[in-house]
Scaffold this motif. Structure first.
Motif, PDB file in Angstrom:
ATOM      1  N   SER A  54       2.754   1.569  -3.397  1.00 36.62           N
ATOM      2  CA  SER A  54       1.901   2.000  -4.510  1.00 36.62           C
ATOM      3  C   SER A  54       1.574   3.484  -4.409  1.00 36.62           C
ATOM      4  O   SER A  54       1.565   4.202  -5.407  1.00 36.62           O
ATOM      5  N   LYS A  55       1.353   3.983  -3.190  1.00 39.72           N
ATOM      6  CA  LYS A  55       1.090   5.409  -2.997  1.00 39.72           C
ATOM      7  C   LYS A  55       2.310   6.246  -3.391  1.00 39.72           C
ATOM      8  O   LYS A  55       2.175   7.318  -3.981  1.00 39.72           O
ATOM      9  N   ARG A  92      -6.112   8.662  -6.743  1.00 40.40           N
ATOM     10  CA  ARG A  92      -5.512   7.592  -7.539  1.00 40.40           C
ATOM     11  C   ARG A  92      -6.475   7.026  -8.566  1.00 40.40           C
ATOM     12  O   ARG A  92      -6.576   5.812  -8.758  1.00 40.40           O
ATOM     13  N   CYS A 115       2.357  -2.676  -8.697  1.00 40.75           N
ATOM     14  CA  CYS A 115       2.252  -2.745  -7.241  1.00 40.75           C
ATOM     15  C   CYS A 115       0.793  -2.879  -6.819  1.00 40.75           C
ATOM     16  O   CYS A 115       0.467  -3.623  -5.890  1.00 40.75           O
ATOM     17  N   ASP A 116      -0.077  -2.172  -7.521  1.00 38.72           N
ATOM     18  CA  ASP A 116      -1.510  -2.242  -7.231  1.00 38.72           C
ATOM     19  C   ASP A 116      -2.051  -3.648  -7.508  1.00 38.72           C
ATOM     20  O   ASP A 116      -2.878  -4.155  -6.742  1.00 38.72           O
ATOM     21  N   ASN A 170       0.824  -1.201   0.000  1.00 36.93           N
ATOM     22  CA  ASN A 170       0.000   0.000   0.000  1.00 36.93           C
ATOM     23  C   ASN A 170       0.865   1.261   0.000  1.00 36.93           C
ATOM     24  O   ASN A 170       0.643   2.189  -0.785  1.00 36.93           O
ATOM     25  N   PHE A 176       3.349   1.704 -10.334  1.00 36.45           N
ATOM     26  CA  PHE A 176       2.140   1.807  -9.513  1.00 36.45           C
ATOM     27  C   PHE A 176       1.145   0.705  -9.883  1.00 36.45           C
ATOM     28  O   PHE A 176       0.576   0.035  -9.015  1.00 36.45           O
ATOM     29  N   LYS A 177       0.934   0.509 -11.177  1.00 38.89           N
ATOM     30  CA  LYS A 177      -0.028  -0.501 -11.637  1.00 38.89           C
ATOM     31  C   LYS A 177       0.393  -1.905 -11.209  1.00 38.89           C
ATOM     32  O   LYS A 177      -0.433  -2.708 -10.752  1.00 38.89           O
ATOM     33  N   TYR A 195      -7.884  -4.381  -0.403  1.00 35.09           N
ATOM     34  CA  TYR A 195      -7.774  -3.673  -1.679  1.00 35.09           C
ATOM     35  C   TYR A 195      -9.137  -3.138  -2.120  1.00 35.09           C
ATOM     36  O   TYR A 195      -9.243  -2.002  -2.593  1.00 35.09           O
ATOM     37  N   TYR A 248       4.710   5.442  -5.596  1.00 39.10           N
ATOM     38  CA  TYR A 248       4.837   5.452  -7.055  1.00 39.10           C
ATOM     39  C   TYR A 248       3.813   6.387  -7.691  1.00 39.10           C
ATOM     40  O   TYR A 248       4.143   7.121  -8.625  1.00 39.10           O
ATOM     41  N   TYR A 249       2.587   6.382  -7.168  1.00 38.80           N
ATOM     42  CA  TYR A 249       1.560   7.230  -7.764  1.00 38.80           C
ATOM     43  C   TYR A 249       1.860   8.707  -7.521  1.00 38.80           C
ATOM     44  O   TYR A 249       1.678   9.540  -8.410  1.00 38.80           O
TER      45      TYR A 249
END
Length: 325
Positions: free
Chosen positions: A258-259, A322, A297-298, A255, A294-295, A309, A261-262
């Motif tokens: 991913s945050k 996001r 990791c998501d 989590n 990000f994608k 999620y 990277y975004y």
């Protein structure tokens, strides 16, 4: 060999005396100090003028007719400097007396290096050391716990900037490709210089604490002096994930990654759009790389913790966070 200091000032009467004294009292003499004042309305100009009268062949003062802002003011100051090595300086710190000596020694021992940054300690408005943490701790550059060599460009492009301009020294030839500086909010000259030179694999650092970096209420930007151990550990884990030294496994780790990277996708997308395509670094490509990370990791987050999620995605949708078009 000639050394220059590029200093920018704005209403710096409280601290400018201590800073200039520390620059003038180096173990290796500075050849010129270029000061660009951005419209001070306190006693900054008068204080600098006294130093200038005592050092007429060393200190040059330029008063901007209009306020340029810190990025463009530093661009102006650096452009005027004629030295082979250009030290950037804020108005409110204090240099250790061997700062110039240590950095020049490093450049001479590593001739391909184009820029060097350093660590520092943290002080208050009374020149008192205020924390056991260092400047690098405050920007979460946990250098002593990361595997060497550290990919500085990867950290800067996918985590955060760790280079504080007040510690930075650049070679004169970098002026050929670092100008012009960007001129929009929340992207500063030090990160701009550092990421360009890091992309060339010619940015390096000295671990010594060579400045006392001042934390006070009047500064435009700055580090933090209250750092929780858990926060440092979180940033160390993030750095290791981004550098490929470790693999996230828990929901919390995926989590946070991913945050990160975004956030960097949005930041560098903004840099690309605000600077155009003619840059030494392809910021659009950096943004797209962060988006792909990000994608991925998501997707891992979704597989690892589908229930968490689902609720995070629902919360993000409600808050408008996001959301990819």
């Amino acid at each position: 060999m000639k050394t220059s200091v590029a200093m920018c000032t704005y209403n710096g009467e409280k601290y400018i005396k201590a800073q200039l004294e520390s620059i003038l009292n180096q173990t290796i003499n500075i050849d010129e100090i270029i000061i660009c004042d951005d419209g001070s309305n306190d006693n900054t100009i008068e204080l600098i003028s006294k130093f200038q009268a005592e050092n007429p062949n060393k200190i040059s003062l330029y008063s901007n007719p209009i306020n340029l802002g810190s990025n463009k003011n530093f661009e102006k100051a650096i452009s005027i400097c004629s030295g082979d090595y250009i030290f950037l300086s804020d108005q409110d710190d204090i240099w250790k007396e061997n700062k110039v000596e240590k950095i020049i020694e490093y450049f001479l021992a590593n001739p391909s290096t184009e820029a060097v940054f350093t660590n520092g300690d943290l002080i208050n408005d009374k020149n008192e050391k205020i924390s056991t943490h260092t400047l690098w701790d405050s920007v979460f550059f946990i250098e002593n716990k990361l595997e060497r060599p550290i990919n500085l460009f990867k950290l800067m492009s996918s985590k955060r900037n760790m280079v504080t301009g007040a510690t930075l020294c650049i070679k004169k030839e970098t002026k050929d490709f670092i100008f012009p500086f960007p001129d929009f909010k929340k992207y500063y000259h030090d990160e701009w210089i550092a990421i360009i030179i890091a992309s060339r694999k010619k940015l390096d650092y000295v671990t010594d604490e060579l400045i006392s970096y001042r934390i006070h209420s009047d500064q435009q930007i700055g580090g933090k002096n209250n750092i929780q151990k858990s926060t440092s550990q979180k940033h160390l884990k993030l750095s290791n994930y981004i550098l490929g030294n470790a693999t996230p496994k828990s929901y919390q780790d995926f989590n946070q990654l991913s945050k990160t990277y975004y956030r960097n996708y949005l930041k560098f997308k903004n840099v690309s759009e605000n600077t155009g395509g003619n840059n030494p670094v392809n910021f659009k490509e950096i943004a797209e790389t962060n988006l792909e990370l990000f994608k991925k990791c998501d997707d891992s987050l979704k597989k690892t913790s589908p229930i968490f999620y689902f609720f995070r995605s629902l919360t993000d949708k409600i808050r408008g966070k996001r959301q990819l078009n």
